[in-house]
Design a protein around this motif. Structure first.
Motif, mmCIF file in Angstrom:
data_model
loop_
_atom_site.group_PDB
_atom_site.id
_atom_site.type_symbol
_atom_site.label_atom_id
_atom_site.label_comp_id
_atom_site.label_asym_id
_atom_site.label_seq_id
_atom_site.Cartn_x
_atom_site.Cartn_y
_atom_site.Cartn_z
ATOM 1 N N VAL A 32 36.736 57.242 100.006
ATOM 2 C CA VAL A 32 35.734 57.055 98.952
ATOM 3 C C VAL A 32 35.675 55.582 98.554
ATOM 4 N N VAL A 33 34.496 55.122 98.132
ATOM 5 C CA VAL A 33 34.390 53.833 97.449
ATOM 6 C C VAL A 33 34.437 54.134 95.952
ATOM 7 N N LEU A 34 35.331 53.469 95.247
ATOM 8 C CA LEU A 34 35.404 53.598 93.788
ATOM 9 C C LEU A 34 34.988 52.259 93.194
ATOM 10 N N GLY A 35 34.052 52.292 92.265
ATOM 11 C CA GLY A 35 33.574 51.054 91.641
ATOM 12 C C GLY A 35 34.687 50.280 90.953
ATOM 13 N N GLN A 70 27.773 53.944 79.139
ATOM 14 C CA GLN A 70 26.742 53.301 79.962
ATOM 15 C C GLN A 70 25.908 54.323 80.731
ATOM 16 N N GLU A 71 25.909 55.550 80.233
ATOM 17 C CA GLU A 71 25.164 56.641 80.860
ATOM 18 C C GLU A 71 25.571 56.858 82.314
ATOM 19 N N GLY A 72 26.870 56.840 82.556
ATOM 20 C CA GLY A 72 27.391 57.178 83.879
ATOM 21 C C GLY A 72 28.820 57.645 83.707
ATOM 22 N N LEU A 73 29.297 58.501 84.631
ATOM 23 C CA LEU A 73 30.676 58.966 84.464
ATOM 24 C C LEU A 73 31.378 59.006 85.822
ATOM 25 N N LEU A 74 32.093 60.076 86.097
ATOM 26 C CA LEU A 74 32.991 60.098 87.247
ATOM 27 C C LEU A 74 32.240 60.125 88.583
ATOM 28 N N ARG A 75 31.249 61.012 88.691
ATOM 29 C CA ARG A 75 30.519 61.052 89.968
ATOM 30 C C ARG A 75 29.796 59.731 90.210
ATOM 31 N N CYS A 76 29.266 59.142 89.134
ATOM 32 C CA CYS A 76 28.523 57.874 89.256
ATOM 33 C C CYS A 76 29.393 56.722 89.760
ATOM 34 N N SER A 77 30.701 56.817 89.517
ATOM 35 C CA SER A 77 31.607 55.707 89.859
ATOM 36 C C SER A 77 32.090 55.781 91.303
ATOM 37 N N THR A 78 31.702 56.840 92.009
ATOM 38 C CA THR A 78 32.245 57.078 93.355
ATOM 39 C C THR A 78 31.149 57.096 94.406
ATOM 40 N N LEU A 79 31.529 56.710 95.611
ATOM 41 C CA LEU A 79 30.631 56.833 96.757
ATOM 42 C C LEU A 79 31.460 57.460 97.888
ATOM 43 N N PRO A 80 31.420 58.783 98.007
ATOM 44 C CA PRO A 80 32.267 59.444 99.016
ATOM 45 C C PRO A 80 31.806 59.108 100.442
ATOM 46 N N LEU A 81 32.771 58.875 101.314
ATOM 47 C CA LEU A 81 32.469 58.522 102.706
ATOM 48 C C LEU A 81 32.866 59.631 103.666
ATOM 49 N N ILE A 82 34.033 60.240 103.411
ATOM 50 C CA ILE A 82 34.529 61.267 104.330
ATOM 51 C C ILE A 82 35.097 62.440 103.540
ATOM 52 N N ARG A 83 34.613 63.618 103.845
ATOM 53 C CA ARG A 83 35.224 64.867 103.388
ATOM 54 C C ARG A 83 35.526 65.724 104.622
ATOM 55 N N ASP A 84 36.486 66.613 104.505
ATOM 56 C CA ASP A 84 36.824 67.471 105.660
ATOM 57 C C ASP A 84 35.664 68.395 105.993
#
Length: 304
Positions: A16-19, A290-304
């Motif tokens: 995942v990319v985390l901000g 800032q009108e964003g939370l946990l999902r907004c802070s992540t950019l998933p790259l790989i899931r099983d």
């Protein structure tokens, strides 16, 4: 090389990319606010400070470490908000789609160039200029791609309208084998309690057959009913206007049975536990301003 793979919102996360909140810059002035919630806090003098946001993101990172997830962080841009990685791109299957974001935010994509360089270049695409689409509006659910949009004729006047009909058409063309379902979202420039900035502000699946939903986030009742019929009403946790404002639907799944949630989401977290989820509670209340939370802070790259 990174072998991208994202088919849904909840399978076991591997990368995942985390901000980042480091060197986040000064409090914006009211003319620079991108959304009504940030504006509210700017005017009230309660806009979050870097010193309070860095520990929140560190707590999130610690959960990823606990579950052995590979985490990429963007390269630091001085005096710049890089928290919301979800906006700048998203992965569908094995394709990375770069978002056409607000022009001021283009540098955020450059800050993850070192990640993109590890992906097969044929699997990285950029939509044409007229296509507006952000990761917060794109939600994968196996055969389905759910896309939040705004169909009002006044689209151009709304900085809170982030994904247009051209964005929906673009994804339809790119993924002809998926079932694309768009949702017309309620937008407001002035009242954060009536502004579904992205689809994940009013809906998100959890586990294998459940979801969190805010009925009044949808302009058309038919869009809400579509999700009720797909998931089953008994499987949906309905949040209130106030819970929507505090971003209760913007949690993040690390696995089908593991959800990262804000520690103050008492009612939601209890429901998750009653439904056999492991809830990893962290403080994220400052970033939420800032009108964003946990999902907004992540950019998933790989899931099983």
């Amino acid at each position: 090389m990174l072998q991208l793979n994202i088919k849904n919102e909840t399978s076991r996360l591997r990368a995942v990319v985390l901000g980042s909140a480091v060197n986040n810059g000064p409090t914006p002035n009211e003319n620079e606010a991108y959304d009504p919630k940030s504006l509210e806090h700017i005017l009230a003098g309660t806009y979050p400070k870097e010193a309070d946001m860095i520990p929140e993101m560190a707590a999130f990172n610690a959960v990823f470490e606990k579950y052995d997830v590979t985490v990429f962080r963007p390269e630091m841009i001085e005096n710049y908000n890089q928290i919301f990685a979800r906006d700048i791109g998203f992965v569908i299957d094995d394709v990375f789609v770069k978002s056409n974001i607000l022009p001021d935010r283009e540098r955020e994509l450059e800050a993850i160039e070192f990640v993109l360089n590890q992906i097969d270049p044929l699997k990285v695409v950029r939509p044409p200029e007229e296509v507006h689409i952000e990761g917060g509006d794109v939600m994968l659910w196996n055969d389905y791609i759910f896309i939040g949009t705004y169909k009002g004729s006044d689209y151009k006047e709304y900085i809170t309208a982030r994904t247009n009909w051209q964005g929906v058409q673009y994804i339809k063309k790119l993924f002809p084998n998926k079932i694309i379902k768009e949702f017309d979202l309620v937008k407001s420039k002035i009242e954060a309690r009536d502004n579904a900035l992205h689809l994940d502000c009013c809906f998100q699946p959890v586990g294998t057959n459940k979801g969190i939903i805010y009925k009044s986030g949808f302009r058309e009742e038919a869009d809400y009913m579509f999700l009720v019929q797909l998931f089953g009403k008994e499987n949906l946790f309905h949040i209130t206007r106030d819970e929507m404002y505090h971003m209760n639907s913007n949690v993040f799944s690390i696995a089908p049975n593991v959800v990262v949630s804000e520690r103050n989401f008492t009612r939601l977290n209890n429901w998750l536990r009653q439904n056999d989820f492991v809830v990893e509670e962290i403080p994220y209340g400052e970033i939420a301003k800032q009108e964003g939370l946990l999902r907004c802070s992540t950019l998933p790259l790989i899931r099983d």
